[in-house]
Scaffold this motif. Sequence first.
Motif, PDB file in Angstrom:
ATOM      1  N   ASP A  26      -6.956 -10.671 -20.585  1.00 44.33           N
ATOM      2  CA  ASP A  26      -8.138 -11.365 -20.061  1.00 44.33           C
ATOM      3  C   ASP A  26      -9.162 -10.323 -19.644  1.00 44.33           C
ATOM      4  OD1 ASP A  26     -10.052 -12.861 -18.797  1.00 44.33           O
ATOM      5  OD2 ASP A  26      -8.651 -13.998 -17.540  1.00 44.33           O
ATOM      6  N   ASP A  27     -10.233 -10.190 -20.398  1.00 43.10           N
ATOM      7  CA  ASP A  27     -11.231  -9.158 -20.149  1.00 43.10           C
ATOM      8  C   ASP A  27     -11.974  -9.366 -18.827  1.00 43.10           C
ATOM      9  OD1 ASP A  27     -12.585  -6.787 -21.260  1.00 43.10           O
ATOM     10  OD2 ASP A  27     -14.360  -8.071 -21.172  1.00 43.10           O
ATOM     11  N   SER A  28     -11.925 -10.564 -18.287  1.00 46.91           N
ATOM     12  CA  SER A  28     -12.633 -10.826 -17.025  1.00 46.91           C
ATOM     13  C   SER A  28     -11.780 -10.503 -15.801  1.00 46.91           C
ATOM     14  CB  SER A  28     -13.067 -12.297 -16.964  1.00 46.91           C
ATOM     15  OG  SER A  28     -11.929 -13.156 -16.941  1.00 46.91           O
ATOM     16  N   SER A  29     -10.512 -10.214 -16.005  1.00 42.71           N
ATOM     17  CA  SER A  29      -9.613  -9.939 -14.887  1.00 42.71           C
ATOM     18  C   SER A  29      -9.800  -8.505 -14.383  1.00 42.71           C
ATOM     19  CB  SER A  29      -8.162 -10.153 -15.317  1.00 42.71           C
ATOM     20  OG  SER A  29      -7.280  -9.916 -14.240  1.00 42.71           O
ATOM     21  N   ASP A  30      -9.416  -8.255 -13.136  1.00 36.83           N
ATOM     22  CA  ASP A  30      -9.630  -6.938 -12.533  1.00 36.83           C
ATOM     23  C   ASP A  30      -8.330  -6.211 -12.202  1.00 36.83           C
ATOM     24  OD1 ASP A  30      -8.722  -8.449 -10.460  1.00 36.83           O
ATOM     25  OD2 ASP A  30     -10.420  -8.080  -9.118  1.00 36.83           O
ATOM     26  N   PHE A  31      -7.216  -6.632 -12.787  1.00 35.71           N
ATOM     27  CA  PHE A  31      -5.954  -5.943 -12.508  1.00 35.71           C
ATOM     28  C   PHE A  31      -5.088  -5.896 -13.763  1.00 35.71           C
ATOM     29  CE2 PHE A  31      -5.080 -10.420 -11.713  1.00 35.71           C
ATOM     30  CZ  PHE A  31      -3.835 -10.623 -12.305  1.00 35.71           C
ATOM     31  N   LYS A  52      -9.254  -0.368 -12.688  1.00 34.06           N
ATOM     32  CA  LYS A  52      -9.894   0.946 -12.688  1.00 34.06           C
ATOM     33  C   LYS A  52      -8.911   2.061 -13.041  1.00 34.06           C
ATOM     34  CE  LYS A  52     -12.064   4.192  -9.426  1.00 34.06           C
ATOM     35  NZ  LYS A  52     -13.263   4.540 -10.218  1.00 34.06           N
ATOM     36  N   PHE A  53      -7.635   1.859 -12.706  1.00 35.05           N
ATOM     37  CA  PHE A  53      -6.641   2.920 -12.862  1.00 35.05           C
ATOM     38  C   PHE A  53      -5.736   2.715 -14.077  1.00 35.05           C
ATOM     39  CE2 PHE A  53      -7.456   2.377  -8.255  1.00 35.05           C
ATOM     40  CZ  PHE A  53      -8.123   3.582  -8.036  1.00 35.05           C
ATOM     41  N   GLU A  54      -6.166   1.861 -14.993  1.00 33.11           N
ATOM     42  CA  GLU A  54      -5.354   1.560 -16.176  1.00 33.11           C
ATOM     43  C   GLU A  54      -4.966   2.827 -16.938  1.00 33.11           C
ATOM     44  OE1 GLU A  54      -6.076  -0.078 -20.701  1.00 33.11           O
ATOM     45  OE2 GLU A  54      -7.656  -0.280 -19.185  1.00 33.11           O
ATOM     46  N   ASN A  55      -5.890   3.750 -17.077  1.00 34.54           N
ATOM     47  CA  ASN A  55      -5.632   4.975 -17.837  1.00 34.54           C
ATOM     48  C   ASN A  55      -5.616   6.219 -16.947  1.00 34.54           C
ATOM     49  OD1 ASN A  55      -5.519   3.787 -20.512  1.00 34.54           O
ATOM     50  ND2 ASN A  55      -7.724   3.412 -20.288  1.00 34.54           N
ATOM     51  N   SER A  56      -5.401   6.025 -15.680  1.00 30.58           N
ATOM     52  CA  SER A  56      -5.378   7.152 -14.753  1.00 30.58           C
ATOM     53  C   SER A  56      -4.180   8.055 -15.034  1.00 30.58           C
ATOM     54  CB  SER A  56      -5.314   6.650 -13.315  1.00 30.58           C
ATOM     55  OG  SER A  56      -4.091   5.957 -13.085  1.00 30.58           O
ATOM     56  N   THR A  57      -4.245   9.277 -14.547  1.00 32.81           N
ATOM     57  CA  THR A  57      -3.103  10.190 -14.670  1.00 32.81           C
ATOM     58  C   THR A  57      -1.880   9.597 -13.981  1.00 32.81           C
ATOM     59  OG1 THR A  57      -4.624  12.082 -14.695  1.00 32.81           O
ATOM     60  CG2 THR A  57      -2.314  12.539 -14.195  1.00 32.81           C
ATOM     61  N   PHE A  58      -2.087   8.893 -12.892  1.00 35.69           N
ATOM     62  CA  PHE A  58      -0.984   8.243 -12.190  1.00 35.69           C
ATOM     63  C   PHE A  58      -0.306   7.216 -13.091  1.00 35.69           C
ATOM     64  CE2 PHE A  58       0.787   4.868  -9.550  1.00 35.69           C
ATOM     65  CZ  PHE A  58       1.531   5.577  -8.623  1.00 35.69           C
ATOM     66  N   ALA A  59      -1.108   6.381 -13.738  1.00 39.23           N
ATOM     67  CA  ALA A  59      -0.538   5.349 -14.610  1.00 39.23           C
ATOM     68  C   ALA A  59       0.217   5.977 -15.783  1.00 39.23           C
ATOM     69  CB  ALA A  59      -1.638   4.419 -15.117  1.00 39.23           C
TER      70      ALA A  59
END
Length: 743
Positions: free
Chosen positions: A689-694, A710-717
């Motif tokens: 769902d492109d409108s979702s924020d998580f 925001k953290f989908e591709n973070s180093t943490f993820a």
Amino acid sequence: MNRQLLVQICIILLIFSVGVFLRLGTVNVEGTYDFETPFYQDENGIPYMSELDSYYNYRLTENLLDHGYMGDAIINGVQWDLHSYYPPGVPLDYPPLITYLTAFIYKFVNLFADVPLIVVCFWLPAFVAPLAGVVAYLFVGRFTNQYGAVAAGVLAVITSFYFARTVPGWFDTDMFNLIFPLLVVWFLFEAYDNINKSTQKVILFSFLSGFSMFLFALAWNGWQYLFYIIIVFWLIQIIWNIVKGKIVKNHLYGFSVFIVTTLVLVVIFTGFINIIKLTYSPLQLIDLSSGTWSDWPNVYTSVSELGKPSLKDLFSYFADLILGGLFGILWICRIMLNDSLHQKFLDRMNWLSFSFLVLWIIAGFATLTQGVRFIMILIPPLVISTGIMVGIVIEYLSLLKNSKRTDIFRRKPVFIKISSILILLVLLLPGIINVESDVFLAPGIDDDVWAASIWIKNNTANNTVIISTWSNGHVYTAIADRPVSEDGRMGYIETLSVRNYDDLYPFKSKSPSTARDYWICKAFSTDNESLSVGIMRMLSTSGDEGYIKLDTYIKNTTKTVETLNNILGLNRTTSREILINKYNLESEQADEVLKYTHPENPSPMVLVTTDTMIGPGRWTLTFGEWNFQKRQSNNYTYSVGTVDMMDGYLNSTNDVVMNLETGNITWKNEKPYCAVFVDNGTSEKCYIDDSSDFCIFIIDNNQAVIIDRKFENSTFAKLVLEKTNSTVFKPLYANKGAIVWGI
């Protein structure tokens, strides 16, 4: 041997035994973790330490046994810990009693058997902590009967907050935090008892109180609180007596002996820095101690024991002591106001001692504003007050044998003893049952973290720096024997400003700061892997020097951070142009900054990630995306739950639901932006769902992690959740729960 002394010895042995055996029993308490499983045991067959600061104390003791002092090296006459907060390390002002006592016991035990140091460290708290019960028994026994003394002694060893922090595997300074305050105040009360009787005894007991305070200073860095309580109280008494026109000679003698004994011994045996910290420590109570790094996120807000306890928390920790102690104060006051009752029940207690006890309790409640861990300061006065109250109750009960209205007690005094014992049992048994059944502390690490540490020790150069979040830092320094970027001592001189630090240690770099944790968290929260590497290279090679130097030119923390975030992911040449052309630095200034931010010969380093980083991941992402203008972070979505699969559905404890047949997945009945399924180091991502924020991460069908889009591709993820999918970091060593990454 007279009968009374024999009874006292038996009671002391009983109290000590209760404290020891209840603590030993916690090792086998059933819970989420099965201690019989080797995964949670070290090579000696004992569980890993539950409190990870224990590994710091273990390393310092190992140093002491190896080369005669706790630090790694002596620089300009000062011991330095070069493993912690590297570079530059930290000057070692740690309270040494725990290491000296452990080293002595280790040497003694090994006269008879070959016992590893870590085994001694593991079991020691269970045998030291119960001594608090012995001191409490002897202390309260000076003011009331054996029943009250026994109550105080047993309460001291079973109070849940103290008990949980002194079980096997909690090898920390907490084991001393009841013993020495009780000794200090016991001798102080003896001095007060003789204030109008004997100058020699006032001096003797004031010396013993000061000596006990010195031992407390060797045991715990928080000794200053009790020291100031005593100083303030005694000064008030002296001034009050002068105003009243009373003789204050003994007050002055006692006060002088106490303060001189304490300070002289502290300076001789621990160094002048502790006197500086002593003079500075009151500022902590009025929140003036964090100004130097106030722009940066405060990592201490993520430490649960430094959070302010609620009323509910206090009662859950020690409701019996709060009620018993406060009721005891009221009852003692009632008796003190009646001369005949005073002489009959509390002839050894005077108004001076009682007033101090009241102040001690009030001050104890006040220190709770500094965090849950300061409950330890409140426990001793409540134990004393509760014990005296029990003694008074028994004394009142004994009066029934002379009462015509209670014929059964008058004819058969044995009923009074039975009733007295029942009162003790009613007071103490719930606490004993509680700690026996409810106190469960999981090992702080497992075989995976230990194996990763051993791999680093055996396969990396001695100057390799370990980059990771602070929680496992002490484990890496002790077991891997490599320096770390941060550990539990970050911001260790948090009560001293940078200027004070440099005055004390001008031959070293700037002071440890909470700023470093921001940079490590930023390296994990960003999706720019080049920036992550740039941050880590800067920290492992020059530590804090880069942003401190840049800030001396820009003089604005927000701008300094923005500048570094724009250049740390770029090469040296491009970064120099940006510093000069965009941020208006002189050429010499830019070169000086780049010397630290883009070192020509970076230190070797490894990055360690573990599954234990997932739980507190919210703090990593929150601090990494800190807003320096507002001095706060956004309320990013982050949640961790345990997965259960049943009847064709995946459900988690944090409200993730997935239909295994259709693949439909939601969190709190809302669809995610993406769902990532991680299984044994491989991951599969689907966008929903492109409108979702998580996003939802399902990890090995065991954990469900909800993370802000925001953290989908973070180093943490990539490194912590997916354990793969990185173009810059490569795994050098991996097991199920820990990975050592190289660049």
